[in-house]
Design a protein around this motif. Structure first.
Motif, short mmCIF file in Angstrom:
data_model
loop_
_atom_site.label_atom_id
_atom_site.label_comp_id
_atom_site.label_asym_id
_atom_site.label_seq_id
_atom_site.Cartn_x
_atom_site.Cartn_y
_atom_site.Cartn_z
N MET A 171 0.83 -1.20 0.00
CA MET A 171 0.00 0.00 0.00
C MET A 171 0.87 1.26 0.00
O MET A 171 0.60 2.22 -0.74
N LEU A 172 1.91 1.28 0.81
CA LEU A 172 2.79 2.44 0.86
C LEU A 172 3.49 2.67 -0.48
O LEU A 172 3.70 3.81 -0.89
N GLY A 173 3.84 1.57 -1.16
CA GLY A 173 4.44 1.70 -2.48
C GLY A 173 3.49 2.35 -3.47
O GLY A 173 3.89 3.22 -4.26
N LYS A 174 2.22 1.94 -3.43
CA LYS A 174 1.23 2.53 -4.32
C LYS A 174 1.00 4.00 -3.98
O LYS A 174 0.83 4.85 -4.88
N LEU A 175 0.98 4.32 -2.69
CA LEU A 175 0.81 5.72 -2.28
C LEU A 175 1.94 6.59 -2.78
O LEU A 175 1.73 7.74 -3.17
N THR A 176 3.16 6.06 -2.78
CA THR A 176 4.31 6.82 -3.28
C THR A 176 4.14 7.15 -4.76
O THR A 176 4.42 8.28 -5.20
N GLU A 177 3.65 6.19 -5.54
CA GLU A 177 3.41 6.43 -6.97
C GLU A 177 2.35 7.52 -7.17
O GLU A 177 2.50 8.40 -8.03
N ILE A 178 1.31 7.46 -6.37
CA ILE A 178 0.22 8.43 -6.51
C ILE A 178 0.68 9.82 -6.08
O ILE A 178 0.33 10.83 -6.71
N GLU A 179 1.48 9.88 -5.02
CA GLU A 179 2.00 11.18 -4.57
C GLU A 179 2.86 11.84 -5.64
O GLU A 179 2.86 13.07 -5.78
N ALA A 180 3.58 11.05 -6.42
CA ALA A 180 4.40 11.60 -7.50
C ALA A 180 3.52 12.25 -8.56
O ALA A 180 3.87 13.30 -9.12
N GLU A 181 2.36 11.64 -8.83
CA GLU A 181 1.44 12.23 -9.80
C GLU A 181 0.75 13.46 -9.22
O GLU A 181 0.52 14.45 -9.92
N HIS A 182 0.42 13.43 -7.94
CA HIS A 182 -0.15 14.62 -7.29
C HIS A 182 0.83 15.78 -7.38
O HIS A 182 0.43 16.93 -7.58
N ALA A 183 2.11 15.49 -7.21
CA ALA A 183 3.13 16.54 -7.29
C ALA A 183 3.12 17.22 -8.64
O ALA A 183 3.36 18.43 -8.75
N LYS A 184 2.84 16.47 -9.70
CA LYS A 184 2.76 17.06 -11.04
C LYS A 184 1.60 18.05 -11.12
O LYS A 184 1.71 19.12 -11.74
N ALA A 185 0.47 17.70 -10.51
CA ALA A 185 -0.68 18.60 -10.51
C ALA A 185 -0.36 19.88 -9.74
O ALA A 185 -0.70 20.99 -10.17
N VAL A 186 0.31 19.72 -8.59
CA VAL A 186 0.68 20.89 -7.78
C VAL A 186 1.68 21.77 -8.52
O VAL A 186 1.65 23.01 -8.42
N ALA A 187 2.56 21.17 -9.32
CA ALA A 187 3.58 21.92 -10.06
C ALA A 187 2.99 22.74 -11.19
O ALA A 187 3.65 23.65 -11.72
N GLY A 188 1.77 22.46 -11.58
CA GLY A 188 1.11 23.25 -12.62
C GLY A 188 1.86 23.19 -13.94
O GLY A 188 2.21 22.12 -14.43
N GLY A 189 2.11 24.35 -14.50
CA GLY A 189 2.79 24.42 -15.80
C GLY A 189 4.28 24.24 -15.73
O GLY A 189 4.95 24.30 -16.76
N GLY A 190 4.82 24.05 -14.53
CA GLY A 190 6.26 23.85 -14.39
C GLY A 190 6.96 25.10 -13.87
O GLY A 190 6.39 26.20 -13.81
N GLU A 191 8.22 24.92 -13.48
CA GLU A 191 8.98 25.98 -12.82
C GLU A 191 9.03 27.27 -13.62
O GLU A 191 8.88 28.37 -13.08
N LYS A 192 9.25 27.18 -14.94
CA LYS A 192 9.37 28.37 -15.78
C LYS A 192 8.10 29.23 -15.71
O LYS A 192 8.17 30.46 -15.50
N TYR A 193 6.95 28.59 -15.89
CA TYR A 193 5.71 29.35 -15.94
C TYR A 193 5.23 29.77 -14.55
O TYR A 193 4.57 30.80 -14.41
N VAL A 194 5.56 28.99 -13.55
CA VAL A 194 5.25 29.39 -12.18
C VAL A 194 6.02 30.65 -11.82
O VAL A 194 5.48 31.61 -11.25
N GLN A 195 7.31 30.69 -12.17
CA GLN A 195 8.14 31.85 -11.86
C GLN A 195 7.66 33.07 -12.63
O GLN A 195 7.63 34.19 -12.09
#
Length: 525
Positions: A15-39
């Motif tokens: 379960m923890l392994g699956k949660l780690t995979e999902i958290e990586a995808e959540h991080a992409k959503a939080v990152a939005g358009g990426g560092e360049k466009y966020v800045q």
């Protein structure tokens, strides 16, 4: 359940392994358009979408984010250029929809459109005021064929909410152009940020091409103009934080009241540790587990009154409460649904409607039982009874996919097509017509029989390759991240958050009235 056993440890690690995979995808959503466009967005002195949401919410209150993995597995940025969820503003639970301008200027793509529709449906079904945090360049033009025609539903929904006396509020932080101009145009309350908000049906270049008229952004659709001349803006904010303050003030003056019953004033926390939820579901969903172990770690005081415990024991039904809200629980115990389970569920659903009690469905089913004796004993009509009851039940339904959710069992347990108010999944969940191996096996049998009927030899080598390909494809399409990307659930949750998520969902559904059905149509007996 023995939390010190090797089996528990294996389940927990998986379960923890699956949660780690999902958290990586959540991080992409939080990152939005990426560092360049966020800045670039920050350099313009603007807040990010999630920062706007955080400032809007009451201090230290939770935010139930919805569909965070929308667009997963597609060509679009995970999250669909939109942040949606339920949060408390001035003590009022609201649906919040925020454009993410770091992703193609907040332009709406097909995944984001579906995500917005789902948020609007939840707001409508649960009578939640909606606050749109707007900064969008309109439609993603390369995909306009998938957006333009269905997109009109967004504006229809706003006007219908207003007609139903459920307020809609637009806080405009930047561009809201073309069709997007109708979002503030059809909201009950509109706040625009001075020198930032730009709301027009067509920008200066298009106006020049269409009419020959010369104009600039400010005179054509600026916040000052709309506040002083057109009257589209009800409030003119000096900056983004001022717009958020004005938005909170609007909610404060709504004189808003819930229509559902209030929760019990005092209740106990579960007697068992939520951490245990990590180790209950085995990696191999063919291995059964007892859903009572889940129930004991989710409901108030671990107090569960089981209904018909000696009959149809592949299905657990009973009464409990979550954060003071009464619920009827329907949980799969051993996967397969037999006639007894279907009849038991039908009766229980009727009882829940009789007592105006919301229903919680915990999925782990391979579907209704097949075979000659079961068909002769009426499995179709008994399954139909259960699906009839689910279809016509009017108390709020919340579904949680814990393990498998296959075949018509997905329907009988109130899958997405049956409009549960909320549907969440654990990382262990899978959903499809049937298991990958079974589906590949069916195709193999059909292909083999077809070859035999034509008098042709059947290649075992090709059969093995076909089965492997089909199993891989179906397995991938059954996984929760794939289904979440298609908006078939409202989010994949950490099992340890289950009680909190259910509590927030139940609180939201009680914003509207909770009333059971007065009729169920014809049950085929």
């Amino acid at each position: 359940m023995d939390s010190k056993s090797g089996e528990f440890a294996e389940n927990r690690d998986s379960m923890l392994g699956k949660l780690t995979e999902i958290e990586a995808e959540h991080a992409k959503a939080v990152a939005g358009g990426g560092e360049k466009y966020v800045q670039r967005h920050r350099d313009r002195g603007k807040l990010l979408a999630r920062e706007r949401v955080e400032l809007l919410l009451d201090q230290d209150s939770p935010f139930l984010e919805l569909s965070p993995l929308a667009a997963y597995g597609s060509d679009f940025t995970v999250g669909g250029s939109l942040v949606t969820g339920i949060g408390v503003v001035e003590g009022v639970e609201c649906m919040i929809i925020a454009s993410d301008p770091t992703v193609k200027g907040g332009a709406m793509n097909p995944s984001g459109l579906k995500k917005g529709f789902r948020a609007a449906d939840i707001a409508h079904q649960n009578r939640l005021p909606t606050i749109n945090l707007v900064e969008s360049g309109g439609a993603d033009l390369p995909t306009q064929k998938d957006i333009f025609i269905p997109g009109g539903r967004t504006f229809r929904g706003l006007t219908r909410s207003s007609a139903a006396r459920v307020p809609t509020i637009a806080l405009v932080f930047g561009n809201s152009t073309a069709g997007g101009a109708y979002l503030p145009g059809m909201s009950d309350y509109v706040v625009m940020v001075a020198e930032r908000a730009k709301v027009f049906l067509a920008g200066p270049p298009l106006v020049k091409m269409a009419t020959g008229e010369e104009s600039d952004d400010e005179s054509l659709g600026g916040a000052e103009m709309h506040a002083r001349v057109s009257g589209l803006a009800d409030y003119l904010a000096t900056d983004e934080r001022d717009a958020i303050r004005l938005g909170r003030d609007i909610v404060k003056r709504l004189n808003w009241h819930k229509h559902g019953p209030v929760p019990a004033a005092g209740y106990d926390e579960p007697r068992y540790d939520a951490e245990d939820l990590l180790g209950i579901v085995p990696p191999d969903l063919k291995v059964p587990f007892d859903p009572r172990e889940v129930i004991a770690r989710v409901v108030d005081g671990s107090d569960f009154d089981e209904f018909k415990p000696l009959y149809g024991n592949s299905l657990v039904t009973g009464w409990a409460s979550v954060h003071g809200y009464p619920v009827g629980v329907i949980a799969n115990a051993r996967g397969v649904l037999f006639s007894e389970e279907a009849q038991k569920a039908t009766q229980f659903i009727q009882l829940a409607n009789q007592s105006d009690t919301p229903l919680l469905f915990l999925h782990n089913t391979t579907g209704y039982m097949v075979g000659k004796s079961y068909e002769q004993n009426g499995i179709i009509k008994h399954g139909a009874m259960m699906i009839n009851a689910v279809s016509n039940s009017t108390v709020p339904h919340i579904s949680l996919l814990i393990g498998a959710s296959y075949g018509a069992g997905h329907y009988g347990m109130c899958g997405r097509a049956y409009d549960p108010r909320f549907l969440f999944a654990w990382p262990t969940a899978k959903s499809a017509v049937m298991g990958a191996a079974q589906l590949a096996g069916v195709l193999s049998i059909v292909a083999r029989q077809s070859a035999e009927s034509r008098g042709q030899d059947y290649s075992e080598e090709n059969d093995a390759a076909m089965r492997a390909m089909v199993e891989g494809k179906i397995e991938a399409e059954s996984l929760p991240m794939f289904l979440s990307g298609m908006l078939y659930d409202d989010g994949i949750i950490d099992p340890r958050d289950t009680r909190t998520v259910l509590g927030m969902s139940l609180s939201a559904v009680h914003t509207g009235p909770v009333k059971g059905a007065e009729g169920f149509g014809v049950f085929r007996m």
